[in-house]
Design an enzyme around this catalytic site. Sequence first.
Site, PDB file in Angstrom:
ATOM      1  N   ASP A  21     -52.841  22.922 -52.092  1.00 33.45           N
ATOM      2  CA  ASP A  21     -52.544  23.277 -52.389  1.00 33.45           C
ATOM      3  C   ASP A  21     -50.719  23.068 -53.046  1.00 33.45           C
ATOM      4  O   ASP A  21     -49.983  23.251 -53.824  1.00 33.45           O
ATOM      5  CB  ASP A  21     -52.639  24.840 -52.045  1.00 33.45           C
ATOM      6  CG  ASP A  21     -51.737  25.841 -51.063  1.00 33.45           C
ATOM      7  OD1 ASP A  21     -51.762  24.290 -50.354  1.00 33.45           O
ATOM      8  OD2 ASP A  21     -52.340  26.603 -50.909  1.00 33.45           O
ATOM      9  N   HIS A  35     -47.375  23.059 -38.990  1.00 30.48           N
ATOM     10  CA  HIS A  35     -47.185  22.838 -37.992  1.00 30.48           C
ATOM     11  C   HIS A  35     -46.915  22.409 -36.713  1.00 30.48           C
ATOM     12  O   HIS A  35     -46.755  21.205 -35.590  1.00 30.48           O
ATOM     13  CB  HIS A  35     -48.934  22.484 -37.734  1.00 30.48           C
ATOM     14  CG  HIS A  35     -50.146  23.520 -38.128  1.00 30.48           C
ATOM     15  ND1 HIS A  35     -50.018  24.788 -37.658  1.00 30.48           N
ATOM     16  CD2 HIS A  35     -50.282  23.870 -39.919  1.00 30.48           C
ATOM     17  CE1 HIS A  35     -50.812  25.552 -38.387  1.00 30.48           C
ATOM     18  NE2 HIS A  35     -51.083  25.000 -39.770  1.00 30.48           N
TER      19      HIS A  35
END
Lengths: 400, 400
Positions: free
Chosen positions: B191, B243
Amino acid sequence: MIRDQRSQGRHAILGEIRRAGSVARVDLARRTGLSQATVTAITAELMGAGLIEEGTALAGSGDARRGRPRVGLQIRGAAHLVAGAKIADRSIVAAVADFTGRVLGEATVPLSGRVQGTEALARDIAAAAAKAAEAAGTGLAGLSGLGAALAGIVDAEAGIARWSPALERRNAPLRAALEAATGLPSFIDNDANLVAMAELYFGEGKGIADFLVVTVESGVGLGIVLGGRIYRGIRGSGAEFGHTKVQIDGALCRCGQRGCLEAYVADYALLREAALRPGPHPGDPQAGMAQLLAQARSGDPMAASIVARAERIFAMGLANLVNIFDPQLIILSGELAQHDYLYDEKVIAMVAGQTVQAGAPPPEIRVHRWDDLMWARGAAAYAIEGLAARALAGLGEDAA
Amino acid sequence: MIRDQRSQGRHAILGEIRRAGSVARVDLARRTGLSQATVTAITAELMGAGLIEEGTALAGSGDARRGRPRVGLQIRGAAHLVAGAKIADRSIVAAVADFTGRVLGEATVPLSGRVQGTEALARDIAAAAAKAAEAAGTGLAGLSGLGAALAGIVDAEAGIARWSPALERRNAPLRAALEAATGLPSFIDNDANLVAMAELYFGEGKGIADFLVVTVESGVGLGIVLGGRIYRGIRGSGAEFGHTKVQIDGALCRCGQRGCLEAYVADYALLREAALRPGPHPGDPQAGMAQLLAQARSGDPMAASIVARAERIFAMGLANLVNIFDPQLIILSGELAQHDYLYDEKVIAMVAGQTVQAGAPPPEIRVHRWDDLMWARGAAAYAIEGLAARALAGLGEDAA
């Protein structure tokens, strides 16, 4: 605006010949997607300009079926001689190469000062290039261009060193100073970019579109190759991997900020910790590092802890690059003898534990050991690229 | 291998018409560097394929000097209708757009389950697309393609969701499931990549070659645009900004690793700290966040400390992106109401203190507030790009 099609075709063909070493016209058409007629026209132009030449007949099935031997096209080494120079901590290493990148002569000269004015540094570089040219049986006047690699922030397009540990002042017009000192078209760039270029032209990155090159010297460098080209960012201050932050309010860095990767991984960072327990080499960082590493290897707990932290933070930094770029390959590159502990299999194994699990094998991390001469060769490759671009531009606009 | 020249020219011209909205042939030649003859030939092909059309006469000096009005070429909206769908936390937002990207209908349907099987998710997406198509006065059969945006690691080329919070299993063949459920050529991507595509096609990134898009929802996303294209990495696991590690052995992340940016910045990370002093909304993260932010604003020291740390770590993460990419622009993009504190001027000011000082102004960081519909529009743009590539490939090879 994109380059016009003819110009694009010329770049594609010259690049493909350089990658291949020797390649037949029919294979050039296949590999570039250009029509055979376009390839014939462009290779004739490039031969006319003296940039490429026909070599020996190639084996293979191509035109042989029609009874004609396939002729390999190759870069014409004699087209231009260039010098490449790497400004190291205390010296300049220069190489003179032909247009294929083959090194014909090399030289190392000491720096007049570790930090100096723009003109003084340019004179040192010119002296190194002249000495390498002499070793190659010529002089500065026999060269067509000069590339120089230096640590720091370099606006390659503008030819300005925004900041470098080798220069007294910020925003130094080093390219202009080099052109004045040598009389040669000159090109400057950050040294990590030029080691990436050496990997792209001659090394582990040959034929790979997207890869990263990480170097550890007195600082930590990053070269980014995307789509077969060096990615430089907008201001020439991209790829500052050594100053990405790995800890908020962390250890103080030479740059004045806190928590930079370098502030945990560079020699000065390890020696700063080791200074808690002074050794016999207070004024000699190289000897101090050697002692620290020997202590760590022999199991001294404090030394081992210092080295282990550097290893873990370096692995974390590499993992961050994998998480952001997901590249095909990361090359740990440079004169590594001094920093071998960072390039250990143990460190590379730590990277995988900190990267996103993608359901596909992580990118390869390959160690490539080489010396300052290879950095100079990267700088020479940069000069070759710059001269080739000028020569191709001189061939004029799309005629179609 | 590069695309053949004719194909490159077609992509360049279609892209330029899309960017410009309406553009005369003479300006296409100037902007693409293609010859006037090539532009005339290619635009005739594109008109023949129904992808572009002639619009109204343009003002200006071009051919007017010769007495002919300049005709603007534009994307033919009716060429294809496409659906784009964004899989949000509890619902799917779908939009149907014409080939120019103009939204003709939209719909929101609840997810059957927040985590479900591949076929079940594909059925939900198909239902949302069908409802949006109905709102646009047609049905699924009236569409030419479907794009879908989901959180997680997506191998866009293979059409496989390597991992997504919306899916029960890893390595889900979602594209095939969507094609089975809808009968439409389908395209899936992460996305954040598709919000970057929305910025590139319709938003703040229009006409900018290199920029980054950072989104904060339940996670932290990054879209990388380089050279006017989405950069995806090799395995589809690039741009995992959320991350990247900001602290060695740091806070535990949902991904199972420690020290991820998300583990300091995402809602769950703030609520985890706030749980030290439980509030009245233990099972409702949205209400819990609202309460925490209200407390912080009213000067509650513990709440203020929780929010301040998230702000500082977010600024540190943005600074790392500047240090690595040195981009022209960073867009903070998405439905930001809930995370406005991260997009505050104070946070953006903190970034500059952690980036390398390059002697040139730092890149602009621009805040762009929008809602899930814009994510769906990005997914529709992705379907448009996919269909355009297929249509152009159908026009055949270089004839030259």
